[in-house]
Structures are given as C-alpha cells and as structure tokens.
Motif scaffolding. Structure first.
Motif, short mmCIF file in Angstrom:
data_model
loop_
_atom_site.label_atom_id
_atom_site.label_comp_id
_atom_site.label_asym_id
_atom_site.label_seq_id
_atom_site.Cartn_x
_atom_site.Cartn_y
_atom_site.Cartn_z
N LEU A 63 -17.67 -0.15 3.35
CA LEU A 63 -16.64 -0.84 4.13
C LEU A 63 -17.19 -1.43 5.42
O LEU A 63 -16.68 -2.46 5.88
CB LEU A 63 -15.48 0.11 4.42
CG LEU A 63 -14.66 0.50 3.19
CD1 LEU A 63 -13.69 1.63 3.52
CD2 LEU A 63 -13.94 -0.71 2.60
N ALA A 64 -18.21 -0.83 5.99
CA ALA A 64 -18.83 -1.40 7.20
C ALA A 64 -19.48 -2.74 6.88
O ALA A 64 -19.50 -3.64 7.72
CB ALA A 64 -19.87 -0.42 7.76
N ARG A 65 -19.96 -2.89 5.67
CA ARG A 65 -20.63 -4.11 5.23
C ARG A 65 -19.64 -5.13 4.69
O ARG A 65 -19.78 -6.33 4.88
CB ARG A 65 -21.67 -3.75 4.17
CG ARG A 65 -22.61 -4.84 3.77
CD ARG A 65 -23.54 -4.45 2.63
NE ARG A 65 -22.79 -4.06 1.44
CZ ARG A 65 -22.48 -2.81 1.10
NH1 ARG A 65 -22.87 -1.80 1.83
NH2 ARG A 65 -21.77 -2.56 0.01
N GLY A 84 2.17 1.51 -12.39
CA GLY A 84 1.09 1.40 -11.41
C GLY A 84 1.35 0.33 -10.37
O GLY A 84 2.15 -0.58 -10.58
N VAL A 85 0.66 0.51 -9.26
CA VAL A 85 0.66 -0.48 -8.19
C VAL A 85 -0.80 -0.68 -7.80
O VAL A 85 -1.52 0.29 -7.53
CB VAL A 85 1.48 0.00 -6.97
CG1 VAL A 85 1.31 -0.95 -5.79
CG2 VAL A 85 2.96 0.15 -7.34
N LEU A 86 -1.22 -1.92 -7.80
CA LEU A 86 -2.58 -2.29 -7.41
C LEU A 86 -2.49 -3.11 -6.14
O LEU A 86 -1.87 -4.18 -6.13
CB LEU A 86 -3.25 -3.08 -8.53
CG LEU A 86 -4.66 -3.61 -8.27
CD1 LEU A 86 -5.62 -2.50 -7.88
CD2 LEU A 86 -5.15 -4.36 -9.50
N VAL A 87 -3.07 -2.58 -5.07
CA VAL A 87 -3.06 -3.26 -3.78
C VAL A 87 -4.46 -3.80 -3.51
O VAL A 87 -5.44 -3.04 -3.50
CB VAL A 87 -2.65 -2.28 -2.64
CG1 VAL A 87 -2.74 -2.97 -1.29
CG2 VAL A 87 -1.26 -1.73 -2.89
N TYR A 88 -4.56 -5.10 -3.34
CA TYR A 88 -5.79 -5.75 -2.91
C TYR A 88 -5.68 -5.96 -1.41
O TYR A 88 -4.60 -6.28 -0.91
CB TYR A 88 -5.96 -7.12 -3.57
CG TYR A 88 -6.12 -7.09 -5.06
CD1 TYR A 88 -7.37 -6.83 -5.63
CD2 TYR A 88 -5.05 -7.33 -5.91
CE1 TYR A 88 -7.53 -6.81 -7.01
CE2 TYR A 88 -5.20 -7.32 -7.29
CZ TYR A 88 -6.45 -7.06 -7.83
OH TYR A 88 -6.60 -7.04 -9.19
N GLY A 89 -6.78 -5.80 -0.71
CA GLY A 89 -6.73 -6.05 0.72
C GLY A 89 -8.04 -5.76 1.41
O GLY A 89 -9.10 -5.71 0.78
N THR A 90 -7.93 -5.57 2.71
CA THR A 90 -9.08 -5.21 3.52
C THR A 90 -8.77 -3.91 4.24
O THR A 90 -7.63 -3.66 4.65
CB THR A 90 -9.44 -6.30 4.56
OG1 THR A 90 -8.29 -6.55 5.38
CG2 THR A 90 -9.87 -7.58 3.87
N ALA A 91 -9.79 -3.08 4.36
CA ALA A 91 -9.65 -1.80 5.04
C ALA A 91 -10.08 -1.97 6.49
O ALA A 91 -11.24 -2.25 6.77
CB ALA A 91 -10.49 -0.73 4.35
N ALA A 92 -9.12 -1.82 7.39
CA ALA A 92 -9.41 -1.95 8.83
C ALA A 92 -9.80 -0.57 9.37
O ALA A 92 -9.07 0.41 9.20
CB ALA A 92 -8.18 -2.47 9.56
N LEU A 93 -10.96 -0.51 9.99
CA LEU A 93 -11.44 0.74 10.58
C LEU A 93 -10.55 1.15 11.75
O LEU A 93 -10.20 0.34 12.59
CB LEU A 93 -12.88 0.56 11.08
CG LEU A 93 -13.51 1.77 11.77
CD1 LEU A 93 -13.70 2.92 10.79
CD2 LEU A 93 -14.85 1.36 12.39
N VAL A 94 -10.19 2.42 11.77
CA VAL A 94 -9.44 2.99 12.88
C VAL A 94 -10.45 3.75 13.74
O VAL A 94 -11.08 4.70 13.26
CB VAL A 94 -8.34 3.96 12.37
CG1 VAL A 94 -7.65 4.65 13.53
CG2 VAL A 94 -7.35 3.22 11.49
N ASP A 95 -10.65 3.31 14.98
CA ASP A 95 -11.65 3.97 15.81
C ASP A 95 -11.07 4.81 16.94
O ASP A 95 -11.79 5.54 17.60
CB ASP A 95 -12.68 2.97 16.35
CG ASP A 95 -12.04 1.76 17.00
OD1 ASP A 95 -10.83 1.78 17.28
OD2 ASP A 95 -12.77 0.78 17.23
N ASP A 96 -9.77 4.74 17.13
CA ASP A 96 -9.11 5.57 18.12
C ASP A 96 -8.99 6.99 17.55
O ASP A 96 -8.38 7.19 16.50
CB ASP A 96 -7.73 4.99 18.44
CG ASP A 96 -6.92 5.90 19.34
OD1 ASP A 96 -7.25 5.97 20.54
OD2 ASP A 96 -5.98 6.55 18.83
N ARG A 97 -9.58 7.99 18.22
CA ARG A 97 -9.63 9.37 17.70
C ARG A 97 -8.23 9.93 17.45
O ARG A 97 -8.01 10.63 16.46
CB ARG A 97 -10.39 10.30 18.64
CG ARG A 97 -11.88 10.07 18.72
CD ARG A 97 -12.60 9.90 17.40
NE ARG A 97 -12.49 11.02 16.49
CZ ARG A 97 -12.82 10.99 15.20
NH1 ARG A 97 -13.30 9.90 14.65
NH2 ARG A 97 -12.68 12.04 14.44
#
Length: 150
Positions: A63-65, A84-97
């Motif tokens: 995901l970093a790449r 079924g449900v198929l979700v296409y998308g982008t994974a946004a990194l959560v960096d707030d602890r």
C-alpha cells in the motif's frame, strides 16, 4: 432486466451487509504486479471500510507503493445463497495514533462481540504500537445476491 441487474443489491442492503459482516478479502498489489490476497477483520470508520495491520506487513509495504485495493465481503455456501459486495478503491493511511487506536478498537469490537471496551483496550494498546491503519476510499462498488433469483 438482465440477470446482473436482478441480483444487484439495493444500496441499503449493501450498507447493511457490510455493517453486519465480520471479515473481508483484501487484495493489494505486489511489486511484481501480482495480487496479494489476505483475509482481514475490519471495522467501519464513518461508513468506510477500515482495517489495521502490522507496519512491516506485506500489505502495508504494498500500500505504501500503490494504494489501490479491492475488498470482498461475501457469504453463502451454495450458488443460490451467494451474496457479496466488492469495493474497489484506495487505502488511505491513517497516521494519527489516536485514530489508529480507534480503528483498532472498532476491529476488536467486531471480532469479539459483547466484550467490554475496558477488556479490549489493553490488547488494542499493546498490539497497536506496531500497527498502522487504513481507511478505504471507495471508487466503485459491485454487489450480488443470488437469493434474489428465487
């Protein structure tokens, strides 16, 4: 009406299905372009699929790449029961602890229903030290419910 349209779930059914399921198949993209597919427990963050993983996991490196993902939530044993449900998308990194820990708690609640938060928090706090979280920003959703063919 074609068969594809007949088996598509209405939006409310899609929402309820994702809200009430416990795990999904997460596909990320390996460096060589092949899919990396894993089963993940997940939570919902403002209605979006959210998950956490160890920061050094293959999926986190993928995901970093390249943040593109496919998330499949499915149920049913026989053909006429498949949903079924198929979700296409982008994974946004959560960096707030705090947000990472909140997502971890949401995942833990879904994997251990009925367990009080005060019992889950020590686990979340300990394992969360080495984890990162992601929220899936959906670009396309496809659904099916073969029970609608009856």
């Amino acid at each position: 009406m074609n068969q594809r349209a007949r088996i598509a779930m209405p939006d409310d059914d899609v929402t309820a299905f994702v809200e009430n399921s416990g795990k999904l198949q997460l596909a990320t993209i390996n460096p060589d372009g092949t899919p990396h597919l894993v089963t993940m427990f997940y939570g919902l963050d403002e209605g979006r699929i959210a998950f956490w993983t160890y920061a050094k996991s293959q999926k986190a490196r993928n995901l970093a790449r390249d943040p593109r993902v496919s998330c499949l939530v499915e149920a049913g044993e026989s053909y006429d029961e498949l949903r079924g449900v198929l979700v296409y998308g982008t994974a946004a990194l959560v960096d707030d602890r705090e947000h990472v820990m909140a997502i971890g708690l949401k995942v833990a609640r879904r994997t251990t229903p009925g367990v009080a938060d005060e019992l889950l928090l020590p686990y979340v706090e300990k394992t969360g030290l080495k984890r990162v979280a992601y929220v899936v920003e959906s670009t396309k959703v496809v659904s099916w419910d073969h029970r609608r063919l009856r």
